[in-house]
Structures are given as structure tokens and as C-alpha cells.
Design a protein around this motif. Structure first.
Motif, mmCIF file in Angstrom:
data_model
loop_
_atom_site.group_PDB
_atom_site.id
_atom_site.type_symbol
_atom_site.label_atom_id
_atom_site.label_comp_id
_atom_site.label_asym_id
_atom_site.label_seq_id
_atom_site.Cartn_x
_atom_site.Cartn_y
_atom_site.Cartn_z
ATOM 1 N N ARG A 106 -17.482 -55.476 0.543
ATOM 2 C CA ARG A 106 -17.295 -54.328 1.423
ATOM 3 C C ARG A 106 -16.719 -54.971 2.731
ATOM 4 N NH1 ARG A 106 -22.562 -53.526 -0.171
ATOM 5 N NH2 ARG A 106 -23.498 -54.062 2.129
ATOM 6 N N PHE A 107 -16.858 -55.955 3.059
ATOM 7 C CA PHE A 107 -16.409 -56.547 4.294
ATOM 8 C C PHE A 107 -14.895 -56.795 4.258
ATOM 9 C CE2 PHE A 107 -14.794 -60.934 5.805
ATOM 10 C CZ PHE A 107 -15.105 -60.349 7.423
ATOM 11 N N LEU A 108 -14.611 -57.473 3.116
ATOM 12 C CA LEU A 108 -12.943 -57.477 2.913
ATOM 13 C C LEU A 108 -12.255 -56.076 3.025
ATOM 14 C CD1 LEU A 108 -13.004 -60.139 0.102
ATOM 15 C CD2 LEU A 108 -12.038 -60.496 2.325
ATOM 16 N N ARG A 109 -12.655 -55.215 2.392
ATOM 17 C CA ARG A 109 -12.053 -54.038 2.712
ATOM 18 C C ARG A 109 -12.166 -53.235 3.767
ATOM 19 N NH1 ARG A 109 -10.572 -52.048 -2.527
ATOM 20 N NH2 ARG A 109 -11.576 -53.461 -4.207
ATOM 21 N N ARG A 110 -13.228 -53.486 4.641
ATOM 22 C CA ARG A 110 -13.500 -53.045 5.983
ATOM 23 C C ARG A 110 -12.206 -53.779 6.681
ATOM 24 N NH1 ARG A 110 -18.599 -52.524 9.826
ATOM 25 N NH2 ARG A 110 -17.652 -52.604 11.800
ATOM 26 N N VAL A 111 -12.050 -55.056 6.803
ATOM 27 C CA VAL A 111 -11.390 -55.796 7.462
ATOM 28 C C VAL A 111 -9.710 -55.560 7.272
ATOM 29 C CG1 VAL A 111 -12.772 -57.757 8.064
ATOM 30 C CG2 VAL A 111 -11.199 -58.001 6.122
ATOM 31 N N ARG A 112 -9.550 -55.317 5.882
ATOM 32 C CA ARG A 112 -8.207 -54.717 5.487
ATOM 33 C C ARG A 112 -7.896 -53.361 6.003
ATOM 34 N NH1 ARG A 112 -6.506 -52.239 0.659
ATOM 35 N NH2 ARG A 112 -8.276 -50.988 0.584
ATOM 36 N N ASP A 113 -8.931 -52.320 5.827
ATOM 37 C CA ASP A 113 -8.669 -51.096 6.343
ATOM 38 C C ASP A 113 -8.396 -51.140 7.832
ATOM 39 O OD1 ASP A 113 -9.036 -50.317 3.623
ATOM 40 O OD2 ASP A 113 -10.904 -49.496 4.207
ATOM 41 N N GLU A 114 -9.130 -51.649 8.543
ATOM 42 C CA GLU A 114 -9.126 -51.560 9.960
ATOM 43 C C GLU A 114 -8.053 -52.577 10.612
ATOM 44 O OE1 GLU A 114 -12.708 -51.938 11.995
ATOM 45 O OE2 GLU A 114 -13.925 -50.756 10.763
ATOM 46 N N GLY A 115 -7.576 -53.343 9.685
ATOM 47 C CA GLY A 115 -6.398 -54.043 10.243
ATOM 48 C C GLY A 115 -5.240 -53.402 10.210
ATOM 49 N N CYS A 116 -5.084 -52.230 9.434
ATOM 50 C CA CYS A 116 -4.095 -51.186 9.471
ATOM 51 C C CYS A 116 -3.805 -50.523 10.789
ATOM 52 C CB CYS A 116 -4.200 -50.209 8.169
ATOM 53 S SG CYS A 116 -4.231 -50.866 6.621
ATOM 54 N N ARG A 117 -5.043 -50.735 11.638
ATOM 55 C CA ARG A 117 -4.907 -49.997 12.905
ATOM 56 C C ARG A 117 -4.481 -50.822 13.943
ATOM 57 N NH1 ARG A 117 -10.861 -47.901 14.281
ATOM 58 N NH2 ARG A 117 -9.482 -46.697 16.024
ATOM 59 N N VAL A 118 -3.894 -51.959 13.602
ATOM 60 C CA VAL A 118 -3.647 -53.137 14.446
ATOM 61 C C VAL A 118 -2.112 -53.598 13.950
ATOM 62 C CG1 VAL A 118 -3.876 -55.229 15.480
ATOM 63 C CG2 VAL A 118 -5.947 -53.802 14.817
ATOM 64 N N PHE A 119 -1.982 -53.894 12.729
ATOM 65 C CA PHE A 119 -0.701 -54.570 12.339
ATOM 66 C C PHE A 119 0.320 -53.285 11.810
ATOM 67 C CE2 PHE A 119 -3.727 -57.783 11.650
ATOM 68 C CZ PHE A 119 -2.968 -58.856 12.292
ATOM 69 N N THR A 120 1.421 -53.526 11.568
ATOM 70 C CA THR A 120 2.381 -52.506 11.105
ATOM 71 C C THR A 120 2.211 -52.747 9.518
ATOM 72 O OG1 THR A 120 3.903 -53.297 13.005
ATOM 73 C CG2 THR A 120 4.905 -52.044 11.144
ATOM 74 N N THR A 121 2.172 -53.789 9.033
ATOM 75 C CA THR A 121 1.955 -53.814 7.650
ATOM 76 C C THR A 121 0.978 -54.590 7.157
ATOM 77 O OG1 THR A 121 4.403 -53.827 7.546
ATOM 78 C CG2 THR A 121 3.303 -54.614 5.324
ATOM 79 N N VAL A 122 0.120 -54.075 6.336
ATOM 80 C CA VAL A 122 -1.142 -54.981 5.863
ATOM 81 C C VAL A 122 -0.982 -54.578 4.233
ATOM 82 C CG1 VAL A 122 -3.443 -54.667 5.546
ATOM 83 C CG2 VAL A 122 -2.582 -54.531 7.619
ATOM 84 N N LEU A 123 -0.946 -55.750 3.517
ATOM 85 C CA LEU A 123 -1.139 -55.766 1.956
ATOM 86 C C LEU A 123 -2.034 -56.554 1.514
ATOM 87 C CD1 LEU A 123 2.956 -56.452 1.606
ATOM 88 C CD2 LEU A 123 1.637 -54.089 1.715
ATOM 89 N N SER A 124 -2.590 -55.926 0.487
ATOM 90 C CA SER A 124 -3.991 -56.656 -0.167
ATOM 91 C C SER A 124 -3.761 -56.651 -1.681
ATOM 92 C CB SER A 124 -5.178 -55.742 0.330
ATOM 93 O OG SER A 124 -5.115 -54.622 -0.440
ATOM 94 N N PRO A 125 -4.825 -57.244 -2.250
ATOM 95 C CA PRO A 125 -4.840 -57.136 -3.695
ATOM 96 C C PRO A 125 -4.605 -55.630 -4.470
ATOM 97 C CG PRO A 125 -6.602 -58.512 -2.865
ATOM 98 C CD PRO A 125 -6.177 -57.776 -1.913
ATOM 99 N N ASP A 126 -4.839 -54.486 -3.546
ATOM 100 C CA ASP A 126 -4.649 -53.405 -3.869
ATOM 101 C C ASP A 126 -2.943 -53.140 -4.108
ATOM 102 O OD1 ASP A 126 -7.233 -52.619 -4.504
ATOM 103 O OD2 ASP A 126 -7.477 -51.598 -2.559
ATOM 104 N N TYR A 127 -2.354 -53.962 -3.576
ATOM 105 C CA TYR A 127 -0.908 -53.425 -3.282
ATOM 106 C C TYR A 127 -0.109 -53.940 -4.610
ATOM 107 C CZ TYR A 127 4.068 -53.429 -1.526
ATOM 108 O OH TYR A 127 5.259 -53.086 -1.479
#
Length: 250
Positions: A210-231
Motif C-alpha cells: 500500500r505504501f509503494l502504490r501510494r508514493v507512486r500514485d501521489e508522485g504523479c502529482r509532482v513528476f512529469t513521468t512516473v513509471l512503476s512495475p505496472d508499466y
């Protein structure tokens, strides 16, 4: 013979005059309304949602944060000032150039004010440094306390600068890593000694996942591109965070 309506020059002149007055009054009213709305916004809307307000690392993330971070990052003096005002310390990094293709200019290395990067010898553009510091301060730490009950004491990473194309393919475009405008985050270290790994914990159904998915999701509000294992499989062991590629969150 066709009927031709008589002309009345004085009436036509008066009509034109009235039209001009109506347009001027309309513009004044519109700009007046805009001014009133801006004034109300200044007084009632938090600064993180107002794109014309100065960016601050200590402000919560808002609808204007990403745009302000990108804009501020393009101005070397303004970017450094925001970092310093937010309590970040850093040092300048010597310019790097490889065959004229990969150029790193105005890069910084964070020396304090946030959970350290491990390894620490990470050079990033000021724009990327600014985004990383906001993400750590406003996303990573709150998520760690709320989901895990611990502070993050270090951020494990695979580095920022790498002179290559995307995926290292000769036919792909130059990567944001080639200008140190990206960071690959592999995991996090907690104050209690635990570690969280993108590779090992991404699919964990418990707090770590849950922590990892939250920092990924909210990172999208800061960075232009956010890529994770879902990509894709190439990102199975890290988050790719950059401030220059295409707008993408996955």
C-alpha cells in the motif's frame, strides 16, 4: 426598380458609437469580474492550488504543484532559492558532456534536508532535485508515517545520470537520464531498520504494498513521468521519476 432603403448617416454613426461603448463596458465588466475572482482566490484558495504563487517545498501538494515545479526548475536562481528556503542543502556539480549527446548542466547533489539518497553520489538537474525534494517531503514521509508508522531514513536508488537512449536501444529517443533529469528509486529504508523494495514488495497486499502504490500514485502529482512495475517488466525493480519526458503515470 428595386427598393433601396434610405440611409441615415447620423443614426448609423450613433449606432456605431453605442456599439463601441457596449464593447468597452463589456470588457471592463469582464476584467472586473476576473479581478474580483483573483482577489477572492488569493484570500480563500491555498497557495498550492494557485499557479501564479511562488512554489514552496513545505507546501502540501496541490493542483498547481507540478506546473510550478516544472516552471521554477527552468530558472536556475529561482530553483535554488526554493530549495534553500525549504531547508535543503546542496552543492553544485561540474558540467558533464559525452560526445555532445549527453549534457548535464547546472546539476546539484543533495547534501541535507531530506532522507538521504543511497548511494549518495546522485547528480540531478535542479528541476529534478526540486521535484524529488517535494516528493520526499510531501508524499514519502507522510505515507510512511500513516501506512507504516515509521519515518523513511534513506531512499535506495539506481542513480540519475546515464548517457543512453531509452532502454539502451539505438532506435529510441534519448533518455531523460542522459541529462540527469530522472531518478530511479529502488526502495526505502525505515527508522526501525526495515527495508521496502519495489521488486519484492510491489505486490504485497499489506502495508508495504500500500505504501509503494501510494508514493507512486501521489508522485504523479509532482513528476512529469512516473513509471512503476505496472508499466512494464523493465521497471519491475524501480520507480522511474522524471521531469522532462511525456506526461505519463503508470
Amino acid at each position: 426598380m428595386a427598393y433601396r432603403a434610405p440611409r441615415h448617416p447620423h443614426i448609423e454613426k450613433h449606432a456605431r458609437h453605442q456599439t463601441i461603448i457596449a464593447r468597452v463596458v463589456g470588457l471592463v465588466l469582464i476584467w472586473g469580474i476576473v479581478g474580483i475572482m483573483a482577489l477572492l482566490a488569493e484570500r480563500s484558495i491555498p497557495v498550492q492550488h494557485l499557479p501564479w504563487k511562488t512554489l514552496s517545498v513545505i507546501d502540501p501538494i496541490g493542483v498547481a504543484t507540478k506546473a510550478k515545479a516544472a516552471r521554477t526548475g527552468e530558472d536556475a536562481a529561482a530553483c535554488r532559492a526554493v530549495l534553500a528556503q525549504g531547508g535543503l542543502s546542496f552543492r553544485e556539480v561540474q558540467e558533464t558532456s559525452a560526445d555532445g549527446t549527453c549534457q548535464v548542466r547546472g546539476a546539484l547533489r543533495i547534501t541535507g534536508g531530506m532522507a538521504p539518497l543511497r548511494p549518495a553520489d546522485v547528480s540531478m538537474t535542479c528541476k529534478e532535485t526540486l521535484a524529488v525534494s517535494i516528493w520526499e517531503r510531501q508524499v514519502v514521509q507522510p505515507a510512511a508515517f500513516e501506512v507504516l508508522g515509521e519515518a523513511v531514513t534513506a531512499i535506495d536508488n539506481y542513480g540519475s545520470y546515464a548517457c543512453r537512449n531509452i532502454y539502451g536501444l539505438p532506435t529510441s529517443r534519448v533518455s531523460e537520464h542522459a541529462s540527469a533529469n530522472a531518478l530511479d528509486v529502488a526502495g526505502f529504508r525505515l527508522a526501525n531498520g526495515e527495508t521496502i523494495s519495489v521488486l519484492k514488495d510491489w505486490n504485497d497486499p499489506g502495508p508495504k504494498g500500500r505504501f509503494l502504490r501510494r508514493v507512486r500514485d501521489e508522485g504523479c502529482r509532482v513528476f512529469t513521468t512516473v513509471l512503476s512495475p505496472d508499466y512494464n517488466a523493465a521497471h519491475a525493480n524501480h520507480f522511474h521519476l522524471d521531469m522532462g519526458g511525456e506526461a505519463l503515470c503508470s
